[in-house]
Design an enzyme around this catalytic site. Structure first.
Site, PDB file in Angstrom:
ATOM      1  N   LYS A  14       0.830  -1.207   0.000  1.00  0.00           N
ATOM      2  CA  LYS A  14       0.000   0.000   0.000  1.00  0.00           C
ATOM      3  C   LYS A  14       0.869   1.264   0.000  1.00  0.00           C
ATOM      4  O   LYS A  14       0.647   2.179  -0.795  1.00  0.00           O
ATOM      5  CB  LYS A  14      -0.917   0.013   1.245  1.00  0.00           C
ATOM      6  CG  LYS A  14      -1.805  -1.220   1.382  1.00  0.00           C
ATOM      7  CD  LYS A  14      -2.670  -1.169   2.622  1.00  0.00           C
ATOM      8  CE  LYS A  14      -1.941  -1.204   3.950  1.00  0.00           C
ATOM      9  NZ  LYS A  14      -1.247  -2.466   4.277  1.00  0.00           N
ATOM     10  N   ARG A  88      -9.693   0.723   8.877  1.00  0.00           N
ATOM     11  CA  ARG A  88      -9.292  -0.643   9.232  1.00  0.00           C
ATOM     12  C   ARG A  88     -10.366  -1.358  10.026  1.00  0.00           C
ATOM     13  O   ARG A  88     -10.177  -2.515  10.404  1.00  0.00           O
ATOM     14  CB  ARG A  88      -8.038  -0.581  10.100  1.00  0.00           C
ATOM     15  CG  ARG A  88      -6.740  -0.766   9.351  1.00  0.00           C
ATOM     16  CD  ARG A  88      -5.639  -0.506  10.355  1.00  0.00           C
ATOM     17  NE  ARG A  88      -4.476  -1.266  10.143  1.00  0.00           N
ATOM     18  CZ  ARG A  88      -3.385  -0.812   9.524  1.00  0.00           C
ATOM     19  NH1 ARG A  88      -3.355   0.385   9.024  1.00  0.00           N
ATOM     20  NH2 ARG A  88      -2.326  -1.576   9.427  1.00  0.00           N
ATOM     21  N   ARG A 127      11.931  -5.272   4.896  1.00  0.00           N
ATOM     22  CA  ARG A 127      11.654  -3.872   4.565  1.00  0.00           C
ATOM     23  C   ARG A 127      12.547  -2.887   5.325  1.00  0.00           C
ATOM     24  O   ARG A 127      12.863  -3.074   6.487  1.00  0.00           O
ATOM     25  CB  ARG A 127      10.198  -3.535   4.909  1.00  0.00           C
ATOM     26  CG  ARG A 127       9.929  -2.026   4.783  1.00  0.00           C
ATOM     27  CD  ARG A 127       8.503  -1.667   4.888  1.00  0.00           C
ATOM     28  NE  ARG A 127       7.846  -2.213   6.056  1.00  0.00           N
ATOM     29  CZ  ARG A 127       6.540  -2.157   6.238  1.00  0.00           C
ATOM     30  NH1 ARG A 127       5.783  -1.595   5.317  1.00  0.00           N
ATOM     31  NH2 ARG A 127       6.004  -2.666   7.309  1.00  0.00           N
ATOM     32  N   ARG A 161      11.323  -0.646  11.070  1.00  0.00           N
ATOM     33  CA  ARG A 161      10.245  -0.439  12.044  1.00  0.00           C
ATOM     34  C   ARG A 161      10.292  -1.462  13.175  1.00  0.00           C
ATOM     35  O   ARG A 161      10.597  -2.633  12.940  1.00  0.00           O
ATOM     36  CB  ARG A 161       8.886  -0.528  11.333  1.00  0.00           C
ATOM     37  CG  ARG A 161       8.521   0.758  10.637  1.00  0.00           C
ATOM     38  CD  ARG A 161       7.354   0.662   9.716  1.00  0.00           C
ATOM     39  NE  ARG A 161       6.218  -0.124  10.180  1.00  0.00           N
ATOM     40  CZ  ARG A 161       5.097  -0.273   9.479  1.00  0.00           C
ATOM     41  NH1 ARG A 161       4.971   0.318   8.296  1.00  0.00           N
ATOM     42  NH2 ARG A 161       4.118  -0.992   9.953  1.00  0.00           N
ATOM     43  N   ARG A 172      -0.547  -8.617  13.627  1.00  0.00           N
ATOM     44  CA  ARG A 172      -1.067  -7.675  12.618  1.00  0.00           C
ATOM     45  C   ARG A 172      -1.964  -8.394  11.617  1.00  0.00           C
ATOM     46  O   ARG A 172      -3.006  -7.878  11.202  1.00  0.00           O
ATOM     47  CB  ARG A 172       0.099  -6.970  11.902  1.00  0.00           C
ATOM     48  CG  ARG A 172       0.733  -5.895  12.770  1.00  0.00           C
ATOM     49  CD  ARG A 172       2.155  -5.591  12.358  1.00  0.00           C
ATOM     50  NE  ARG A 172       2.270  -4.904  11.086  1.00  0.00           N
ATOM     51  CZ  ARG A 172       3.430  -4.727  10.448  1.00  0.00           C
ATOM     52  NH1 ARG A 172       4.553  -5.190  10.959  1.00  0.00           N
ATOM     53  NH2 ARG A 172       3.460  -4.088   9.306  1.00  0.00           N
TER      54      ARG A 172
HETATM   55  P1  AP5 Z   1       4.896  -1.581   1.738  1.00  0.00           P
HETATM   56  O1  AP5 Z   1       4.515  -0.779   0.554  1.00  0.00           O
HETATM   57  O2  AP5 Z   1       5.672  -0.889   2.823  1.00  0.00           O
HETATM   58  O3  AP5 Z   1       3.602  -2.336   2.353  1.00  0.00           O
HETATM   59  P2  AP5 Z   1       2.340  -1.780   3.133  1.00  0.00           P
HETATM   60  O4  AP5 Z   1       1.137  -2.448   2.582  1.00  0.00           O
HETATM   61  O5  AP5 Z   1       2.342  -0.283   3.159  1.00  0.00           O
HETATM   62  O6  AP5 Z   1       2.653  -2.417   4.553  1.00  0.00           O
HETATM   63  P3  AP5 Z   1       2.626  -1.807   6.023  1.00  0.00           P
HETATM   64  O7  AP5 Z   1       3.381  -2.808   6.878  1.00  0.00           O
HETATM   65  O8  AP5 Z   1       3.148  -0.407   6.071  1.00  0.00           O
HETATM   66  O9  AP5 Z   1       1.145  -1.866   6.347  1.00  0.00           O
HETATM   67  P4  AP5 Z   1       0.536  -1.933   7.708  1.00  0.00           P
HETATM   68  O10 AP5 Z   1      -0.870  -1.814   7.314  1.00  0.00           O
HETATM   69  O11 AP5 Z   1       0.869  -3.095   8.554  1.00  0.00           O
HETATM   70  O12 AP5 Z   1       1.242  -0.733   8.509  1.00  0.00           O
HETATM   71  P5  AP5 Z   1       0.756   0.710   8.924  1.00  0.00           P
HETATM   72  O13 AP5 Z   1       1.925   1.599   8.927  1.00  0.00           O
HETATM   73  O14 AP5 Z   1      -0.457   1.098   8.169  1.00  0.00           O
HETATM   74  O15 AP5 Z   1       5.697  -2.867   1.226  1.00  0.00           O
HETATM   75  C1  AP5 Z   1       6.247  -3.817   2.137  1.00  0.00           C
HETATM   76  C2  AP5 Z   1       7.596  -4.334   1.584  1.00  0.00           C
HETATM   77  O16 AP5 Z   1       7.341  -5.097   0.398  1.00  0.00           O
HETATM   78  C3  AP5 Z   1       8.577  -3.217   1.176  1.00  0.00           C
HETATM   79  O17 AP5 Z   1       9.883  -3.607   1.509  1.00  0.00           O
HETATM   80  C4  AP5 Z   1       8.407  -3.111  -0.360  1.00  0.00           C
HETATM   81  O18 AP5 Z   1       9.607  -2.677  -1.007  1.00  0.00           O
HETATM   82  C5  AP5 Z   1       8.033  -4.539  -0.740  1.00  0.00           C
HETATM   83  N1  AP5 Z   1       7.086  -4.592  -1.868  1.00  0.00           N
HETATM   84  C6  AP5 Z   1       6.005  -3.780  -2.067  1.00  0.00           C
HETATM   85  N2  AP5 Z   1       5.351  -4.145  -3.200  1.00  0.00           N
HETATM   86  C7  AP5 Z   1       6.038  -5.215  -3.708  1.00  0.00           C
HETATM   87  C8  AP5 Z   1       5.863  -6.039  -4.867  1.00  0.00           C
HETATM   88  N3  AP5 Z   1       4.831  -5.837  -5.710  1.00  0.00           N
HETATM   89  N4  AP5 Z   1       6.758  -7.018  -5.089  1.00  0.00           N
HETATM   90  C9  AP5 Z   1       7.804  -7.242  -4.231  1.00  0.00           C
HETATM   91  N5  AP5 Z   1       8.036  -6.479  -3.122  1.00  0.00           N
HETATM   92  C10 AP5 Z   1       7.161  -5.490  -2.862  1.00  0.00           C
HETATM   93  O19 AP5 Z   1       0.258   0.441  10.426  1.00  0.00           O
HETATM   94  C11 AP5 Z   1       1.178   0.150  11.461  1.00  0.00           C
HETATM   95  C12 AP5 Z   1       0.424   0.067  12.782  1.00  0.00           C
HETATM   96  O20 AP5 Z   1      -0.176   1.342  13.105  1.00  0.00           O
HETATM   97  C13 AP5 Z   1      -0.759  -0.931  12.834  1.00  0.00           C
HETATM   98  O21 AP5 Z   1      -0.326  -2.252  13.114  1.00  0.00           O
HETATM   99  C14 AP5 Z   1      -1.605  -0.328  13.964  1.00  0.00           C
HETATM  100  O22 AP5 Z   1      -1.063  -0.602  15.209  1.00  0.00           O
HETATM  101  C15 AP5 Z   1      -1.469   1.178  13.716  1.00  0.00           C
HETATM  102  N6  AP5 Z   1      -2.503   1.697  12.790  1.00  0.00           N
HETATM  103  C16 AP5 Z   1      -2.278   2.276  11.569  1.00  0.00           C
HETATM  104  N7  AP5 Z   1      -3.428   2.654  10.999  1.00  0.00           N
HETATM  105  C17 AP5 Z   1      -4.418   2.298  11.865  1.00  0.00           C
HETATM  106  C18 AP5 Z   1      -5.846   2.390  11.820  1.00  0.00           C
HETATM  107  N8  AP5 Z   1      -6.468   2.927  10.761  1.00  0.00           N
HETATM  108  N9  AP5 Z   1      -6.542   1.910  12.884  1.00  0.00           N
HETATM  109  C19 AP5 Z   1      -5.923   1.379  13.975  1.00  0.00           C
HETATM  110  N10 AP5 Z   1      -4.573   1.247  14.061  1.00  0.00           N
HETATM  111  C20 AP5 Z   1      -3.828   1.703  13.024  1.00  0.00           C
END
Ligand code: AP5
Length: 214
Positions: A14, A88, A127, A161, A172
């Site tokens: 994402k 979410r 990552r 992270r 997660r």
């Molecule tokens: P990347 O693009 O970083 O993936 P992502 O989907 O953004 O993954 P996240 O881990 O950031 O999502 P998340 O939802 O767990 O974390 P968030 O920060 O929102 O890609 C991942 C890796 O894969 C990278 O190394 C990339 O290079 C590689 N890659 C990408 N595409 C690829 C492809 N096509 N092929 C090969 N490699 C590829 O949330 C973190 C925490 O915050 C949550 O756990 C929660 O505690 C809190 N939080 C955040 N939002 C909320 C909410 N709305 N409600 C409640 N808690 C929340």
């Protein structure tokens, strides 16, 4: 101007795709994960409160994230918003619908980034991100240049992270399946859901999303 949600489990790509849409379409990325990490880095009371929750891989309360999104929507975005990691829960989805309606905005598409769970461990544990500009890297699929400098901004600040480990990822993923995956049905029923294959190469995912957005 278009407003979209990128929906998918941790590591679906994402953030990677949102950054591309910011660069190419002038959209504004609203990542609640980034906002929460920023609050932690600033040492704010809210940041301190959520740090342990995030590290464990659990969701923070709807109230906190809806408050963050409300502020950002009020600032407006000429090119439209990309909601990345929000909503979410069903409560967050209802709140987003209300916030958009209040500001006269509409949702154009909810893009599911479909991936296989088995791919996610490797994606998450490999990552890193650039501390200078937020560019997303991966040890195998998108490594840093040999000189250790970010190809986007030249910074050498490599960040990993605290929640990018196998234990947190299990929580997660469980949070995703229990609380977030019902949103697929929610947006399907509203007629907004589109799906792209998130397992193909980054550029192919970019092209597939481009096709959806037209
Ligand atoms: P990347 O693009 O970083 O993936 P992502 O989907 O953004 O993954 P996240 O881990 O950031 O999502 P998340 O939802 O767990 O974390 P968030 O920060 O929102 O890609 C991942 C890796 O894969 C990278 O190394 C990339 O290079 C590689 N890659 C990408 N595409 C690829 C492809 N096509 N092929 C090969 N490699 C590829 O949330 C973190 C925490 O915050 C949550 O756990 C929660 O505690 C809190 N939080 C955040 N939002 C909320 C909410 N709305 N409600 C409640 N808690 C929340």
């Amino acid at each position: 101007m278009i407003n979209i949600i990128l929906l998918g489990p941790p590591g679906a790509g994402k953030g990677t795709q949102a950054r591309h849409l910011v660069e190419t379409r002038g959209m504004v990325q609203l990542s609640t994960g980034d906002m929460l990490r920023e609050a932690q880095a600033n040492g704010s009371e809210m940041g301190k409160k959520v740090a342990a929750v995030i590290e464990r891989g659990e969701l923070v309360t709807d109230e906190i994230v809806i408050g963050l999104i409300r502020e950002k929507i009020a600032e407006g975005a000429k090119g439209g918003f990309i909601f990345d990691g929000f909503p979410r829960t069903l409560g967050q989805a209802d709140a987003l619908g209300d916030l958009l309606a209040e500001t006269g905005l509409k949702l154009d598409a909810v893009i599911e980034m479909a991936v296989d769970d088995a791919a996610l461990v490797a994606r998450i544990t490999g990552r890193s991100t650039c501390g200078g500009c937020g560019e997303v890297y991966h040890d195998q699929t998108k490594p840093w240049a040999a000189d250790g400098k970010c190809t986007n901004c030249g910074s050498t600040d490599i960040k990993r992270r605290a929640d990018d480990n196998e234990d947190s990822l299990k929580t997660r993923l469980m949070e995703y399946y229990k609380k977030t995956s019902p949103l697929l049905g929610y947006y399907y029923a509203k007629g907004d859901l589109k799906s792209v294959d998130g397992l193909v190469a980054i550029d192919e995912v970019k092209a597939a999303i481009g096709k959806v957005l037209g």
